[in-house]
Design an enzyme around this catalytic site. Structure first.
Site, short mmCIF file in Angstrom:
data_model
loop_
_atom_site.label_atom_id
_atom_site.label_comp_id
_atom_site.label_asym_id
_atom_site.label_seq_id
_atom_site.Cartn_x
_atom_site.Cartn_y
_atom_site.Cartn_z
N ASP A 229 64.18 68.62 42.72
CA ASP A 229 63.78 67.12 42.69
C ASP A 229 64.42 66.40 41.37
OD1 ASP A 229 62.76 64.67 43.68
OD2 ASP A 229 60.88 65.53 44.09
N ASP B 124 62.69 59.84 51.25
CA ASP B 124 60.95 59.98 51.48
C ASP B 124 60.50 59.47 52.47
OD1 ASP B 124 61.05 61.74 49.10
OD2 ASP B 124 60.09 60.22 47.69
C1 DGJ Z 1 59.78 63.24 45.65
C2 DGJ Z 1 60.42 63.89 46.92
O1 DGJ Z 1 61.32 63.15 47.64
C3 DGJ Z 1 59.30 64.37 48.10
O2 DGJ Z 1 59.75 64.92 49.06
C4 DGJ Z 1 58.42 65.23 47.09
O3 DGJ Z 1 58.93 66.56 46.90
C5 DGJ Z 1 57.83 64.48 45.89
N1 DGJ Z 1 58.77 63.98 45.09
C6 DGJ Z 1 57.00 65.44 45.00
O4 DGJ Z 1 56.63 64.85 43.94
#
Ligand code: DGJ
Length: 712
Positions: free
Chosen positions: A464, A526
């Site tokens: 991430d 997300d």
């Molecule tokens: C952003 C990601 O896109 C989410 O899926 C998740 O992993 C969060 N970060 C966790 O902080």
């Protein structure tokens, strides 16, 4: 193949021709479009005469520069040590060879066998200063062209490079529209189509990553172009940092399309003897509409951009705990979710954020990649072993490019983050970016990630990256960071070839070809709301194939939008990608569990087709109340059709959606037996789509060609 006759290079393959002429030593752009039988264009392509001005204003240039009478935007801008900026790149030599050279330090498309592609290397030189520009064109069998440029300073003094784009294409034509992918966090890659007027239209990122707000892609089309018909000229940059794509219409109604590293806040000092390699731009022409463009991008990216063990493999069905638990979990909660997932037929459990340091929130611990003993007293390896014992693989979330000010790492190395001396260190999501333009920081990231991956049986990593850059100390930092990141990714992915890496940047903040070169799949957004995902996945598919997209079914009301859609629709929207769930499976009712078993079985049956097939958009959600797409096997015998409605329209007729690209005379039967029709009937009459009884309905139809042997 690539030929050179009468001072004209003819690149032709897969139904596409691209012509470059050398005139007075200058490489001119002559043509890009449907394949020509040869390069005999004498008398057809001349710079148009202008009454008051210079003919350079309307000529097509392969490498437009400053100070030569072309008043449009250049592809290169340099400042020599005496302050002069005029540069005159003239033809020196060229080479044509099979295969494709790797780009120093940068991700790029590649060939596996030299016969798959041919490359033209065009060497240009500025006689006064010794600065050389090498233009690289690799022509793939399907007509796609990979284009980049290298600058070499053969002079005695340093040269400041302030603009070095990867591709510039001139059209002696106007009346185009641009198609771009726009958005923001949780609403990435929305398709935007708008007319071009005189002046310059730019889409770019200044955020240090390719970004949620714009994707490094631009296409030019005429107004009549549709998904299935018409000519499309598209560019996509294989790069994860600041980029710019420009479309410029000049006073003489010529159009210039460009893409490359964003000249904004960019400067690179080329010491004598050194070189600067631009990222690669991928140029796609399609004579068969936007789907034709996407098929070319998809075929290349699926097989000659993605790399590694998982490139050609279907991906595991996963359950991720993020939306189920967020930061608040204990080992037993994770095992409970994993057990239900296993019982439902899932294959991979992914532990998301919150397993390390003292992280119960997003305000600390990035950089402290040791296990949180309160949540996981037995450690990662114990948890992973338990998950493995269940028959599931184990995956882990990491955000290695970041540091929390509240972390041991920051306390020991406060200067490892990107910052400008004496200025505030602005936090976003309570975190700072590690400065990967520094070798020691790259070494730390490699060691930290390797340590985690060696500590437990980890089969998958969700990598991430959750904030843009700010307060960069120099105009070289953003690009140098990317070079550092790519070297880190190259080392880690080579060191752990059995790990499936998934890219993520708060969703699709870095959904680009650069990341796909190291990680064959990316978390699309997300936003897990099925209705929003319909738009996002539709837009993403313009450039990137379904096997690169990660889609999950999540709970309702949706955590991002508060919207509720049926379990069925959530599954149907997520189906065409790498499929999984991100919810507390214990909360499913009996009906949903039954549906989940069906979804899992359907996905297992269809995932090879989803991975390898041609994804074709049939009905745009941006243009009406319905959305539809299909995936067909390369031989067209196997077709998955998915359709969605947005809102109920009471007392309305059933809409029909026409399929595309099937075998006209072949007979297809749906697996539920309700449809038996020829390919041309499916393409001309279409499939009647449900009369919606509630908002956000969906339908999935699996069609198979009926073969004589099946009938016997
Ligand atoms: C952003 C990601 O896109 C989410 O899926 C998740 O992993 C969060 N970060 C966790 O902080």
């Amino acid at each position: 193949m690539i030929t050179f006759d009468n001072n004209i290079f003819h690149l032709s393959a897969g139904g596409v021709s691209y012509l470059i002429g050398i005139q007075n030593g200058i490489p001119l752009h002559l043509y890009w479009g449907d394949e020509l039988s040869g390069a005999n264009v004498q008398g057809l392509i001349q710079p148009q005469t202008v009454i008051w001005g210079v003919s350079e204003e309307t000529a097509g240039f392969e490498l437009p520069v400053c100070g030569q009478g072309d008043y449009r935007s250049p592809a290169v801008e340099v400042v020599f040590s005496d302050g002069s900026r005029v540069v005159n790149f003239a033809y020196q030599s060229h080479q044509i060879f099979h295969g494709k050279p790797a780009l120093q330090g940068l991700p790029a498309t590649y060939c596996e066998r030299d016969e798959e592609a041919q490359t033209l290397e065009l060497n240009l030189r500025d006689a006064l200063t010794g600065l050389e520009a090498t233009l690289l064109y690799t022509l793939f069998e399907n007509g796609v062209i990979a284009r980049s440029m290298r600058l070499d300073n053969h002079g005695a003094s340093p040269v400041k490079v302030s603009r070095a784009l990867s591709a510039s294409v001139d059209f002696c034509d106007d009346g185009f529209e641009t198609i771009t992918l726009q958005g923001a966090w949780a609403r990435e890659t929305h398709v935007e189509r708008s007319p071009l007027f005189h002046g310059i239209k730019t889409v770019d990122s200044k955020r240090g990553h390719s970004s949620h707000t714009k994707n490094p892609f631009m296409a030019l089309v005429k107004p009549s172009v549709t998904e299935q018909q018409g000519e499309v000229y598209a560019v996509n940059l294989i790069y994860s940092g600041n980029f710019a794509a420009n479309a410029e219409v000049c006073a003489y109604d010529c159009t210039r399309l460009q893409i490359g590293v964003n000249p904004f806040d960019f400067e690179w000092i080329l010491a004598p003897g050194s070189s600067f390699q631009t990222p690669e731009a991928v140029l796609v022409y399609s004579g068969s509409g936007l789907n034709g463009m996407s098929h070319r991008f998809h075929d290349l990216y699926r097989s000659r951009l993605c790399r590694g063990k998982y490139r050609d493999q279907v991906r595991p069905l996963l359950i991720n705990n993020w939306e189920a638990t967020y930061f608040s979990f204990k080992e037993e909660d994770l095992l409970r979710i994993a057990t239900i997932g296993r019982d439902m037929g899932l294959e991979l459990f992914v532990l998301d954020d919150g397993w390390f340091g003292k992280r119960d929130n997003d305000d600390c611990s990035l950089g402290d990649w040791f296990v949180n003993q309160t949540k996981l007293p037995n450690g990662l390896s114990h948890l992973a072993a338990k998950i493995n014992e269940m028959g599931l693989r184990f995956g882990l979330w990491l955000e290695p490019e970041m540091v929390s000010p509240d972390s041991d790492l920051y306390r020991s190395h406060p200067d490892w983050c990107i910052h400008t001396a004496g200025r505030e260190r602005t936090q976003i999501r309570n975190q700072l970016t590690l400065d990967l333009s520094k070798q020691e920081v790259c070494d730390y990231v490699i060691a930290a990630v390797s340590g985690v991956l060696e500590s437990a049986p980890i089969d998958y990593v969700k990598w991430d990256m959750n904030r843009p850059m700010l307060e960069t100390p120099s105009q070289a930092t953003a690009h140098a960071y990317m070079l550092g990141l790519y070297s880190v990714l190259e080392t880690i992915t080579s060191r752990f070839p059995n790990v499936l890496f998934e890219g993520c940047s708060g969703g699709g903040g870095r959904f680009d070809g650069g990341m796909l070169s190291y990680m064959p799949q990316i978390w699309v957004s997300d936003d897990t709301d099925a209705y929003e995902r319909m738009y996002i996945q539709y837009g993403t598919s313009l450039v990137y194939p379904p096997c690169c997209m990660d889609n999950n079914v999540s709970a309702v009301p949706n955590h991002q939008t508060g919207r509720s859609s049926s379990f069925e629709t959530r599954g149907d929207v997520a189906l065409c990608g790498n499929f999984g769930y991100q919810m507390d499976l214990a909360l499913l009712n009996e009906e949903e569990r039954t549906m989940m078993r069906q979804q899992v079985a359907l996905y297992k049956q269809m995932r090879q087709l989803i991975h390898d097939g041609d994804f074709t958009r049939l009905q745009s959600p941006y243009e009406g109340n319905e959305c539809a797409w299909q995936i067909a096997s390369k031989d067209k015998s196997d077709v998955l059709f998915c359709a969605f409605t947005k809102m109920v329209v009471p007392n309305h007729r059933r809409k029909r959606i026409r399929l595309a690209g099937l075998l006209k005379t072949a007979v297809y039967r749906s697996t539920d037996g309700s449809i038996l029709a020829t390919g041309d009937a499916l393409m001309q009459i279409g499939i009647p789509f449900c009369q919606a009884h509630h908002d956000f309905e969906s339908a999935v139809v699996h069609l198979r060609q009926v073969l004589e042997k099946d009938e016997q």
